[in-house]
Design a protein around this motif. Structure first.
Motif, PDB file in Angstrom:
ATOM      1  N   SER A  12      -3.544 -12.139   2.152  1.00  0.00           N
ATOM      2  CA  SER A  12      -2.318 -12.995   1.397  1.00  0.00           C
ATOM      3  C   SER A  12      -1.024 -12.505   1.844  1.00  0.00           C
ATOM      4  O   SER A  12      -0.471 -13.294   2.408  1.00  0.00           O
ATOM      5  CB  SER A  12      -2.458 -12.706   0.121  1.00  0.00           C
ATOM      6  N   ASP A  13      -0.965 -10.873   1.972  1.00  0.00           N
ATOM      7  CA  ASP A  13       0.125 -10.378   2.686  1.00  0.00           C
ATOM      8  C   ASP A  13       0.447 -11.000   3.967  1.00  0.00           C
ATOM      9  O   ASP A  13       1.659 -11.448   4.518  1.00  0.00           O
ATOM     10  CB  ASP A  13       0.342  -8.894   2.543  1.00  0.00           C
ATOM     11  N   LEU A  14      -0.648 -10.697   4.890  1.00  0.00           N
ATOM     12  CA  LEU A  14      -0.370 -11.479   6.352  1.00  0.00           C
ATOM     13  C   LEU A  14      -0.107 -12.767   6.502  1.00  0.00           C
ATOM     14  O   LEU A  14       0.583 -13.344   7.234  1.00  0.00           O
ATOM     15  CB  LEU A  14      -1.765 -11.074   6.975  1.00  0.00           C
ATOM     16  N   GLU A  15      -0.750 -13.631   5.741  1.00  0.00           N
ATOM     17  CA  GLU A  15      -0.456 -14.957   5.473  1.00  0.00           C
ATOM     18  C   GLU A  15       1.197 -15.355   5.423  1.00  0.00           C
ATOM     19  O   GLU A  15       1.883 -16.146   6.183  1.00  0.00           O
ATOM     20  CB  GLU A  15      -1.213 -15.637   4.712  1.00  0.00           C
ATOM     21  N   VAL A  64       3.648   2.490   9.950  1.00  0.00           N
ATOM     22  CA  VAL A  64       4.842   1.523  10.240  1.00  0.00           C
ATOM     23  C   VAL A  64       4.498   0.345  11.254  1.00  0.00           C
ATOM     24  O   VAL A  64       4.080   0.758  12.277  1.00  0.00           O
ATOM     25  CB  VAL A  64       5.966   2.137  10.446  1.00  0.00           C
ATOM     26  N   LEU A  65       4.705  -1.055  10.987  1.00  0.00           N
ATOM     27  CA  LEU A  65       4.608  -2.096  11.990  1.00  0.00           C
ATOM     28  C   LEU A  65       5.778  -2.955  11.749  1.00  0.00           C
ATOM     29  O   LEU A  65       6.060  -3.469  10.911  1.00  0.00           O
ATOM     30  CB  LEU A  65       3.480  -2.782  12.057  1.00  0.00           C
ATOM     31  N   ASP A  66       6.724  -2.695  12.622  1.00  0.00           N
ATOM     32  CA  ASP A  66       8.248  -3.573  12.559  1.00  0.00           C
ATOM     33  C   ASP A  66       8.634  -2.975  11.312  1.00  0.00           C
ATOM     34  O   ASP A  66       8.879  -1.655  11.029  1.00  0.00           O
ATOM     35  CB  ASP A  66       7.859  -4.897  12.790  1.00  0.00           C
ATOM     36  N   ASN A  67       9.399  -3.877  10.420  1.00  0.00           N
ATOM     37  CA  ASN A  67       9.771  -3.577   9.228  1.00  0.00           C
ATOM     38  C   ASN A  67       8.720  -3.383   7.952  1.00  0.00           C
ATOM     39  O   ASN A  67       9.043  -3.515   6.826  1.00  0.00           O
ATOM     40  CB  ASN A  67      10.736  -4.534   8.805  1.00  0.00           C
ATOM     41  N   TYR A  68       7.367  -3.542   8.189  1.00  0.00           N
ATOM     42  CA  TYR A  68       6.478  -3.432   7.461  1.00  0.00           C
ATOM     43  C   TYR A  68       5.429  -2.314   7.494  1.00  0.00           C
ATOM     44  O   TYR A  68       5.531  -1.323   8.413  1.00  0.00           O
ATOM     45  CB  TYR A  68       5.495  -4.684   7.763  1.00  0.00           C
ATOM     46  N   ILE A  69       4.490  -2.035   6.283  1.00  0.00           N
ATOM     47  CA  ILE A  69       3.993  -0.942   6.175  1.00  0.00           C
ATOM     48  C   ILE A  69       2.522  -1.391   6.115  1.00  0.00           C
ATOM     49  O   ILE A  69       2.178  -2.090   4.971  1.00  0.00           O
ATOM     50  CB  ILE A  69       4.337   0.086   5.012  1.00  0.00           C
ATOM     51  N   ILE A  70       1.663  -0.851   6.820  1.00  0.00           N
ATOM     52  CA  ILE A  70       0.103  -1.142   6.716  1.00  0.00           C
ATOM     53  C   ILE A  70      -0.370  -0.001   5.885  1.00  0.00           C
ATOM     54  O   ILE A  70      -0.471   0.910   6.229  1.00  0.00           O
ATOM     55  CB  ILE A  70      -0.532  -1.401   8.157  1.00  0.00           C
ATOM     56  N   PHE A  71      -0.846  -0.378   4.594  1.00  0.00           N
ATOM     57  CA  PHE A  71      -1.263   0.681   3.988  1.00  0.00           C
ATOM     58  C   PHE A  71      -2.947   0.448   3.739  1.00  0.00           C
ATOM     59  O   PHE A  71      -3.323  -0.532   3.774  1.00  0.00           O
ATOM     60  CB  PHE A  71      -1.077   0.263   2.221  1.00  0.00           C
ATOM     61  N   TYR A  72      -3.664   1.815   3.778  1.00  0.00           N
ATOM     62  CA  TYR A  72      -4.979   1.624   4.051  1.00  0.00           C
ATOM     63  C   TYR A  72      -5.540   3.010   3.474  1.00  0.00           C
ATOM     64  O   TYR A  72      -4.788   3.894   3.363  1.00  0.00           O
ATOM     65  CB  TYR A  72      -5.132   1.500   5.634  1.00  0.00           C
ATOM     66  N   GLN A  73      -6.636   3.057   3.324  1.00  0.00           N
ATOM     67  CA  GLN A  73      -7.904   3.951   3.108  1.00  0.00           C
ATOM     68  C   GLN A  73      -8.709   4.384   3.894  1.00  0.00           C
ATOM     69  O   GLN A  73      -9.310   3.381   4.668  1.00  0.00           O
ATOM     70  CB  GLN A  73      -8.215   3.830   1.562  1.00  0.00           C
ATOM     71  N   VAL A  74      -9.121   5.737   4.202  1.00  0.00           N
ATOM     72  CA  VAL A  74     -10.242   5.886   5.223  1.00  0.00           C
ATOM     73  C   VAL A  74     -11.391   6.198   4.166  1.00  0.00           C
ATOM     74  O   VAL A  74     -11.279   6.962   3.314  1.00  0.00           O
ATOM     75  CB  VAL A  74      -9.729   7.309   5.954  1.00  0.00           C
ATOM     76  N   ASN A  75     -12.405   5.395   4.581  1.00  0.00           N
ATOM     77  CA  ASN A  75     -13.686   5.526   3.946  1.00  0.00           C
ATOM     78  C   ASN A  75     -14.470   5.990   4.590  1.00  0.00           C
ATOM     79  O   ASN A  75     -14.346   6.291   5.767  1.00  0.00           O
ATOM     80  CB  ASN A  75     -14.086   3.872   3.115  1.00  0.00           C
ATOM     81  N   LEU A  76     -15.957   6.147   4.137  1.00  0.00           N
ATOM     82  CA  LEU A  76     -17.115   6.861   4.871  1.00  0.00           C
ATOM     83  C   LEU A  76     -17.022   6.216   6.247  1.00  0.00           C
ATOM     84  O   LEU A  76     -17.384   6.849   7.260  1.00  0.00           O
ATOM     85  CB  LEU A  76     -18.205   6.931   4.153  1.00  0.00           C
ATOM     86  N   VAL A  85       3.136  -4.826   3.802  1.00  0.00           N
ATOM     87  CA  VAL A  85       4.418  -5.304   2.826  1.00  0.00           C
ATOM     88  C   VAL A  85       5.479  -4.510   3.727  1.00  0.00           C
ATOM     89  O   VAL A  85       5.510  -3.645   4.492  1.00  0.00           O
ATOM     90  CB  VAL A  85       4.163  -4.586   1.458  1.00  0.00           C
ATOM     91  N   ASN A  86       6.737  -5.374   3.068  1.00  0.00           N
ATOM     92  CA  ASN A  86       7.947  -4.622   3.588  1.00  0.00           C
ATOM     93  C   ASN A  86       8.283  -3.584   3.095  1.00  0.00           C
ATOM     94  O   ASN A  86       8.168  -3.398   1.928  1.00  0.00           O
ATOM     95  CB  ASN A  86       9.095  -5.870   3.362  1.00  0.00           C
ATOM     96  N   GLY A  87       8.867  -2.723   4.172  1.00  0.00           N
ATOM     97  CA  GLY A  87       9.057  -1.251   3.749  1.00  0.00           C
ATOM     98  C   GLY A  87      10.074  -1.107   2.725  1.00  0.00           C
ATOM     99  O   GLY A  87      10.267   0.083   2.229  1.00  0.00           O
ATOM    100  N   TYR A  88      10.980  -2.019   2.628  1.00  0.00           N
ATOM    101  CA  TYR A  88      12.088  -2.097   1.890  1.00  0.00           C
ATOM    102  C   TYR A  88      11.676  -2.635   0.156  1.00  0.00           C
ATOM    103  O   TYR A  88      12.581  -2.422  -0.634  1.00  0.00           O
ATOM    104  CB  TYR A  88      13.129  -3.124   2.270  1.00  0.00           C
ATOM    105  N   SER A  93       5.374  -0.180  -7.146  1.00  0.00           N
ATOM    106  CA  SER A  93       5.192  -1.271  -8.061  1.00  0.00           C
ATOM    107  C   SER A  93       3.992  -2.129  -7.564  1.00  0.00           C
ATOM    108  O   SER A  93       3.353  -2.960  -8.252  1.00  0.00           O
ATOM    109  CB  SER A  93       6.514  -2.220  -8.495  1.00  0.00           C
ATOM    110  N   LEU A  94       3.613  -2.113  -6.181  1.00  0.00           N
ATOM    111  CA  LEU A  94       2.578  -2.909  -5.513  1.00  0.00           C
ATOM    112  C   LEU A  94       1.269  -2.516  -5.732  1.00  0.00           C
ATOM    113  O   LEU A  94       0.361  -3.157  -5.919  1.00  0.00           O
ATOM    114  CB  LEU A  94       2.841  -2.812  -4.125  1.00  0.00           C
TER     115      LEU A  94
END
Length: 100
Positions: A12-15, A64-76, A85-88, A93-94
């Motif tokens: 949804s964020d990417l769209e 970081v990707l441009d003004n955005y942050i890609i949040f992720y988790q490392v799973n097995l 999301v935008n880094g600003y 709250s997200l």
């Protein structure tokens, strides 16, 4: 580790990001999605390269990707893209659970 998945929230964020950038130009939106894909492929190779955001959520990392942050988790067996999301924004709250 050889794959990544994208949560429905991140999709949804990417769209939304793509739609917003496409208002500037279609090619800008397309370039962002290509850069996102390249970053994800790189994360599969180097999963620990992101910054720790454990103060927001356990095991959360971001890159970081441009003004955005890609949040992720490392799973097995994969990298899970949680949000993009935008880094600003108010990042904490997200990740608040609405059930509380």
């Amino acid at each position: 580790m050889n794959k990544y998945s994208i949560s429905k929230e991140a999709i949804s964020d990417l769209e939304k990001i793509s739609d917003y950038l496409a208002e500037v130009s279609i090619s800008t939106g397309e370039r962002f999605i290509q850069k996102f894909t390249d970053k994800c492929k790189n994360l599969v190779k180097f999963p620990n390269m992101g910054k720790n955001y454990h103060q927001i959520m356990p095991n959360l990392k971001g890159i970081v990707l441009d003004n955005y942050i890609i949040f992720y988790q490392v799973n097995l067996d994969e990298i899970e893209i949680i949000r993009v999301v935008n880094g600003y924004r108010n990042l904490e709250s997200l990740f608040v659970n609405d059930d509380n």
